[in-house]
Design a protein around this motif. Structure first.
Motif, short mmCIF file in Angstrom:
data_model
loop_
_atom_site.label_atom_id
_atom_site.label_comp_id
_atom_site.label_asym_id
_atom_site.label_seq_id
_atom_site.Cartn_x
_atom_site.Cartn_y
_atom_site.Cartn_z
N GLY A 167 3.82 0.87 19.33
CA GLY A 167 2.38 0.72 19.49
C GLY A 167 1.63 1.70 18.62
O GLY A 167 2.23 2.59 18.00
N GLY A 168 0.33 1.56 18.59
CA GLY A 168 -0.45 2.46 17.76
C GLY A 168 -1.91 2.10 17.74
O GLY A 168 -2.39 1.30 18.55
N LYS A 169 -2.65 2.71 16.81
CA LYS A 169 -4.09 2.48 16.70
C LYS A 169 -4.47 2.38 15.24
O LYS A 169 -4.19 3.27 14.45
N THR A 170 -5.13 1.28 14.90
CA THR A 170 -5.65 1.09 13.56
C THR A 170 -7.08 1.62 13.49
O THR A 170 -7.73 1.84 14.50
N GLY A 171 -7.56 1.84 12.27
CA GLY A 171 -8.95 2.25 12.08
C GLY A 171 -9.33 2.06 10.63
O GLY A 171 -8.56 2.42 9.73
N THR A 172 -10.51 1.49 10.40
CA THR A 172 -10.92 1.21 9.03
C THR A 172 -12.42 1.40 8.87
O THR A 172 -13.21 0.86 9.63
N GLY A 177 -11.10 4.55 4.59
CA GLY A 177 -10.07 3.63 4.12
C GLY A 177 -9.35 2.99 5.29
O GLY A 177 -9.84 2.97 6.42
N TYR A 178 -8.17 2.47 5.02
CA TYR A 178 -7.35 1.84 6.06
C TYR A 178 -6.43 2.91 6.66
O TYR A 178 -5.72 3.60 5.94
N CYS A 179 -6.46 3.02 7.99
CA CYS A 179 -5.73 4.09 8.69
C CYS A 179 -4.88 3.51 9.81
O CYS A 179 -5.24 2.50 10.42
N LEU A 180 -3.77 4.19 10.09
CA LEU A 180 -2.89 3.76 11.18
C LEU A 180 -2.12 4.95 11.73
O LEU A 180 -1.47 5.68 10.98
N VAL A 181 -2.24 5.15 13.04
CA VAL A 181 -1.41 6.11 13.76
C VAL A 181 -0.45 5.29 14.60
O VAL A 181 -0.87 4.43 15.38
N PHE A 198 -3.57 7.83 6.44
CA PHE A 198 -5.02 7.75 6.26
C PHE A 198 -5.36 7.29 4.85
O PHE A 198 -4.61 7.52 3.91
N LYS A 199 -6.50 6.68 4.71
CA LYS A 199 -7.16 6.41 3.42
C LYS A 199 -6.36 5.51 2.48
O LYS A 199 -6.39 5.68 1.26
N ALA A 200 -5.64 4.54 3.03
CA ALA A 200 -5.00 3.54 2.18
C ALA A 200 -6.09 2.65 1.56
O ALA A 200 -7.14 2.41 2.16
N ASP A 201 -5.83 2.17 0.35
CA ASP A 201 -6.83 1.37 -0.36
C ASP A 201 -6.96 -0.04 0.19
O ASP A 201 -8.03 -0.64 0.15
N THR A 202 -5.86 -0.57 0.68
CA THR A 202 -5.86 -1.94 1.23
C THR A 202 -5.04 -1.96 2.52
O THR A 202 -4.25 -1.03 2.78
N ARG A 203 -5.21 -3.01 3.29
CA ARG A 203 -4.42 -3.14 4.52
C ARG A 203 -2.93 -3.26 4.18
O ARG A 203 -2.08 -2.70 4.88
N TYR A 204 -2.61 -3.96 3.09
CA TYR A 204 -1.21 -4.08 2.67
C TYR A 204 -0.63 -2.71 2.34
O TYR A 204 0.50 -2.38 2.75
N ASP A 205 -1.38 -1.90 1.57
CA ASP A 205 -0.90 -0.56 1.21
C ASP A 205 -0.69 0.31 2.44
O ASP A 205 0.22 1.14 2.48
N LEU A 206 -1.54 0.13 3.45
CA LEU A 206 -1.42 0.91 4.68
C LEU A 206 -0.05 0.71 5.32
O LEU A 206 0.64 1.68 5.68
N TYR A 207 0.37 -0.54 5.44
CA TYR A 207 1.65 -0.83 6.08
C TYR A 207 2.82 -0.54 5.14
O TYR A 207 3.91 -0.17 5.58
N LEU A 208 2.59 -0.67 3.83
CA LEU A 208 3.63 -0.32 2.85
C LEU A 208 3.95 1.17 2.96
O LEU A 208 5.13 1.57 3.00
N MET A 209 2.92 2.01 3.03
CA MET A 209 3.13 3.45 3.13
C MET A 209 3.74 3.84 4.48
O MET A 209 4.60 4.72 4.56
#
Length: 220
Positions: A167-172, A177-181, A198-209
């Motif tokens: 589980g977790g929490k998204t935030g944009t 930027g696109y954030c995920l804990v 924090f601060k991913a450029d795109t939603r895809y990059d957020l999950y890639l990182m």
């Protein structure tokens, strides 16, 4: 942090009434589709806030617990200082941009780690969807379903082999930027893992990182 402060200082069964000020949000804000006069429990406000990032739910929750959002922000800063999140300052309950509202990845790890100690927080962030009961200003009651925006839960993103996302929490926002804990675990060792991006450029990059971080744990 908003959830942690609300859970520790509020009554989950308290019935809260949504006011017009709770709906005064910038265009494009994510909301739980609340209306002025709606009545729902503090626990159901938490669902709308944590699963669909409802900024309206966050404002209503803060006002209901502290009397005003400003007073709630003071409680947030007190809690952050208490648990050692010393590189943060909070001026609102919804996380929308303000030059005096800031945090960092390590502080968010500390805050998330402490929030996970609360059973209600864990149960909500680990859910793919939850129902909330809302009574409108005319007395009509409806049950709405809030679905998680976490792409691991929607099936759009697959976690690395050996990793189970819990589980977790998204935030944009444009500023953040696109954030995920995220809370995950190694399936083999059951080791729990917290990742913060924090601060991913795109939603895809957020999950890639996030997956790059998780890869190092999945192979253990």
């Amino acid at each position: 942090l908003t959830a942690l402060v609300a859970i520790q200082n509020g009554n989950l069964k308290q019935i809260c009434t949504v006011e017009a000020s709770d709906l005064d949000l910038p265009a494009g804000s994510s909301v739980a589709d609340l209306k002025e006069g709606d009545k729902l429990s503090l626990e159901d406000l938490l669902k709308g806030m944590l699963l669909v990032s409802g900024n309206d739910a966050a404002k209503a929750l803060a006002r209901s617990v502290a009397g005003s959002e400003d007073k709630f922000a003071l409680m947030m800063n007190q809690k952050a200082k208490e648990i050692g999140a010393s590189h943060s300052n909070f001026v609102n309950a919804d996380g929308l941009p303000d030059e005096n509202h800031y945090t960092c990845a390590y502080d968010m790890y500390i805050i998330f780690h402490n929030a996970l100690k609360e059973k209600t927080f864990r149960s909500i962030i680990k859910a793919k969807k939850l129902d909330a009961t809302i009574t409108d200003r005319d007395g009509n009651t409806d049950v709405v379903t809030y679905k998680s925006t976490n792409l691991y839960f929607t099936g759009d993103i697959k976690a690395p082999d050996g990793i189970q996302v819990l589980g977790g929490k998204t935030g944009t926002t444009d500023a953040a930027g696109y954030c995920l804990v995220l809370l995950s675990k190694n399936k083999k060792t059951n080791q729990q893992i917290i990742t913060v991006v924090f601060k991913a450029d795109t939603r895809y990059d957020l999950y890639l990182m996030t997956n790059k971080l998780l890869n190092s744990f999945g192979s253990v």
